[in-house]
Design an enzyme around this catalytic site. Structure first.
Site, PDB file in Angstrom:
ATOM      1  N   GLU A   1      10.357  16.641  14.350  1.00 37.75           N
ATOM      2  CA  GLU A   1      10.627  16.514  12.917  1.00 37.75           C
ATOM      3  C   GLU A   1       9.748  17.488  12.139  1.00 37.75           C
ATOM      4  OE1 GLU A   1      11.619  12.807   9.996  1.00 37.75           O
ATOM      5  OE2 GLU A   1       9.744  12.690  11.109  1.00 37.75           O
TER       6      GLU A   1
ATOM      7  N   LYS B   1       0.854  -1.194   0.000  1.00 41.54           N
ATOM      8  CA  LYS B   1       0.000   0.000   0.000  1.00 41.54           C
ATOM      9  C   LYS B   1       0.884   1.236   0.000  1.00 41.54           C
ATOM     10  CE  LYS B   1      -1.961   2.655   2.999  1.00 41.54           C
ATOM     11  NZ  LYS B   1      -1.984   3.950   2.248  1.00 41.54           N
TER      12      LYS B   1
ATOM     13  N   GLU C   1      10.598   1.929   9.842  1.00 43.15           N
ATOM     14  CA  GLU C   1      11.571   2.981   9.537  1.00 43.15           C
ATOM     15  C   GLU C   1      10.813   4.289   9.697  1.00 43.15           C
ATOM     16  OE1 GLU C   1      13.507   5.800   8.621  1.00 43.15           O
ATOM     17  OE2 GLU C   1      12.908   5.384   6.562  1.00 43.15           O
TER      18      GLU C   1
ATOM     19  N   CYS D   1      13.390  11.741   6.139  1.00 35.82           N
ATOM     20  CA  CYS D   1      13.679  11.312   7.507  1.00 35.82           C
ATOM     21  C   CYS D   1      15.153  11.470   7.839  1.00 35.82           C
ATOM     22  CB  CYS D   1      13.236   9.863   7.710  1.00 35.82           C
ATOM     23  SG  CYS D   1      13.996   8.698   6.549  1.00 35.82           S
TER      24      CYS D   1
END
Length: 502
Positions: free
Chosen positions: A396, A189, A264, A298
């Protein structure tokens, strides 16, 4: 000033229509709904997908289950699976321009960058093909004359692969070929924002010889299509890349049936710079690390931890180089920073900058959204006088925003680097290799770059500590992550009965 590359209108571009791949057939969603993708750099609809509901996810899982339990893929020789992956790699390379265009138009990334990612993805598929033939177990003939032990590695089964929007083709290529090399079957997906290139990959794998049901691809939102992939009892493993928040939810769902999980997740990656560093090289790397993929990465080098003796000079030089970065049209080869993925995300990025400024940070460069006539763009931004406790230094941002912090001693630099919840990657810059190794061994992150930043290779494992995730991708052991270990304990000759008197 920021160098602007204004987007050109797409003109008579025809919206591309996509269906889902389930059990070797291209099908519509059970509920007949569709999702449309508006290009973030041009503001017009470019793709339309069939939207998967829970029932479609369950159909895809059932197809993958049959393909694993009864189909040929897990029972093929490693060389046969390897050939399929090699053919797929060749087809990826042959269709690289098409795939790069789809990623650029849907994600807003620069087309030149997307082409580089496609070259890297083809290399990963070839590397996985080689590992397919190297997967092996162990044997022990040292357990006595009557015992032989054999340790097998078997494909874990059905794997759900859920990928994000920031690197649509590259990240699926860090997962899918290794699962296939191990003999697993899959349901993939991609993000509903950037699904096109993954669906084309389905066409490629069909043509390369993957049997029906081995790779199923559905498109939909997390609650409707993603959640069943993380909780269904017929799924044996989940491999997820995305935000730390959704990673926690994925882990919670998978815990219902104790699935294996590979995650991750996010990062807030520091670059620690000492006065003896090669500053010319570092400044280029700092600008690249902060603004690559518009900071929607990331691995972005979003925290600079500069020695106080050089902080003012380095910040000024980074600001000067940032002013030369070309921002704008994702389809222009000159563009270095493209569009922001959605208007809502642009607003979030701008909010971090505004909050930091209110808390005492200084906007040394940029700091605002850009109006290019269409799409959504953010100026490359540098925030100085940032303190470690500020949100912009700990969370982040996922945008082209660079926070500058300072230190005086090595111990202080290490403490600042390790003071957050993430531990994905870090960089250290010094001509003294003792300094580099000290930082490399004591900063808690999965990758430490020394006098470089954001380099990589298929052979090198990738993943993080703490809330940056679980497990590793790439590297020589990547195929093993998609296996279970089984022990065969074999007795030779007559066995003494336990109940017999001695």
């Amino acid at each position: 000033m920021t160098v602007l590359v204004k987007p050109k209108a797409l003109g008579d571009y025809k919206v591309r229509e996509f269906r889902m791949l389930i059990d070797g057939k291209w099908v519509d969603g059970a509920e007949g709904r569709t999702l449309e993708r508006v290009a973030p750099g041009h503001g017009v609809t470019v793709s339309r997908y069939q939207a998967a509901a829970k029932v479609d996810a369950e159909r895809a899982i059932a197809a993958a289950r049959r393909a694993f339990d009864d189909g040929p893929w897990p029972r093929m020789t490693a060389s046969e699976r390897s050939l399929v992956l090699l053919r797929a790699a060749d087809m990826i390379a042959a269709r690289a321009d098409e795939l790069a265009f789809l990623d650029a138009i849907e994600s807003g990334k620069p087309i030149s960058q997307a082409k580089g990612e496609l070259a890297g993805a083809a290399d990963i598929w070839r590397y996985a093909a080689a590992l397919a033939r190297d997967l092996s177990g162990e044997s022990y003939n040292t357990l006595g004359d009557g015992t032989l032990g054999v340790v097998l590695r078997e494909a874990i089964g059905v794997v759900s692969i859920i990928t994000p929007w920031n690197f649509p083709f590259l990240i699926v290529s860090q997962k899918l070929p290794f699962a296939l090399a191990a003999g697993c079957t899959t349901v993939v997906k991609p993000s509903e924002l950037t699904s096109a290139s993954t669906l084309v990959l389905g066409e490629i794998l069909e043509a390369a010889g993957a049997p029906a049901g081995v790779v199923n691809i559905i498109v939909g939102t997390g609650p409707e299509a993603g959640a069943p992939l993380t909780s269904h009892p017929d799924v044996d493993m989940v491999s997820f890349t995305g935000s730390t928040g959704v990673g926690r939810l994925t882990m919670t769902n998978a815990a219902q049936t104790l699935k294996k999980v590979s995650l991750e997740l996010g990062g807030k990656n520091p670059q620690i710079v000492f006065p003896d560093a090669n500053l010319d090289e570092f400044i280029d790397a700092a600008v690249f690390g902060a603004y690559f993929n518009a900071g929607e990465c990331c691995n972005a080098g979003s925290r600079l931890i500069l020695h106080r003796d050089i902080a003012d000079e380095v910040t000024a030089r980074i600001a000067s180089l940032s002013a030369k970065v070309k921002v704008g049209d994702p389809l222009d080869p000159k563009t270095q920073v493209g569009a922001i993925i959605t208007p809502q995300h642009l607003e979030k990025i701008a909010g971090y900058v505004s909050s930091a400024a209110s808390d005492g940070a200084t906007v040394a460069h940029g700091g605002a959204a850009l109006d290019l006539g269409m799409g959504q763009f953010m100026a490359p931004t540098i925030l100085s006088s940032v303190r470690p406790e500020m949100a912009v230094a700990r969370e982040e941002v996922f945008g082209p925003v660079l926070s500058v912090l300072t230190f005086e001693t090595t111990e202080e630099a290490i403490r600042i680097a390790n003071s957050i919840d993430y531990g994905l990657s870090a960089g250290v810059w010094s001509r003294d290799f003792d300094t580099c190794l000290t930082i490399g061994r004591r900063v808690r992150a999965g990758t430490i770059w020394m006098n470089t930043f954001m380099d990589g290779a298929s052979e090198l494992p990738f993943g993080g500590y703490r809330q940056s995730g679980l497990g590793r991708e790439l590297g020589r052991h990547a195929v093993e992550d998609y296996t279970e270990t089984k022990t065969l304990n074999m007795h030779i000759g007559q066995r003494t009965n336990w109940w017999m008197p001695r």
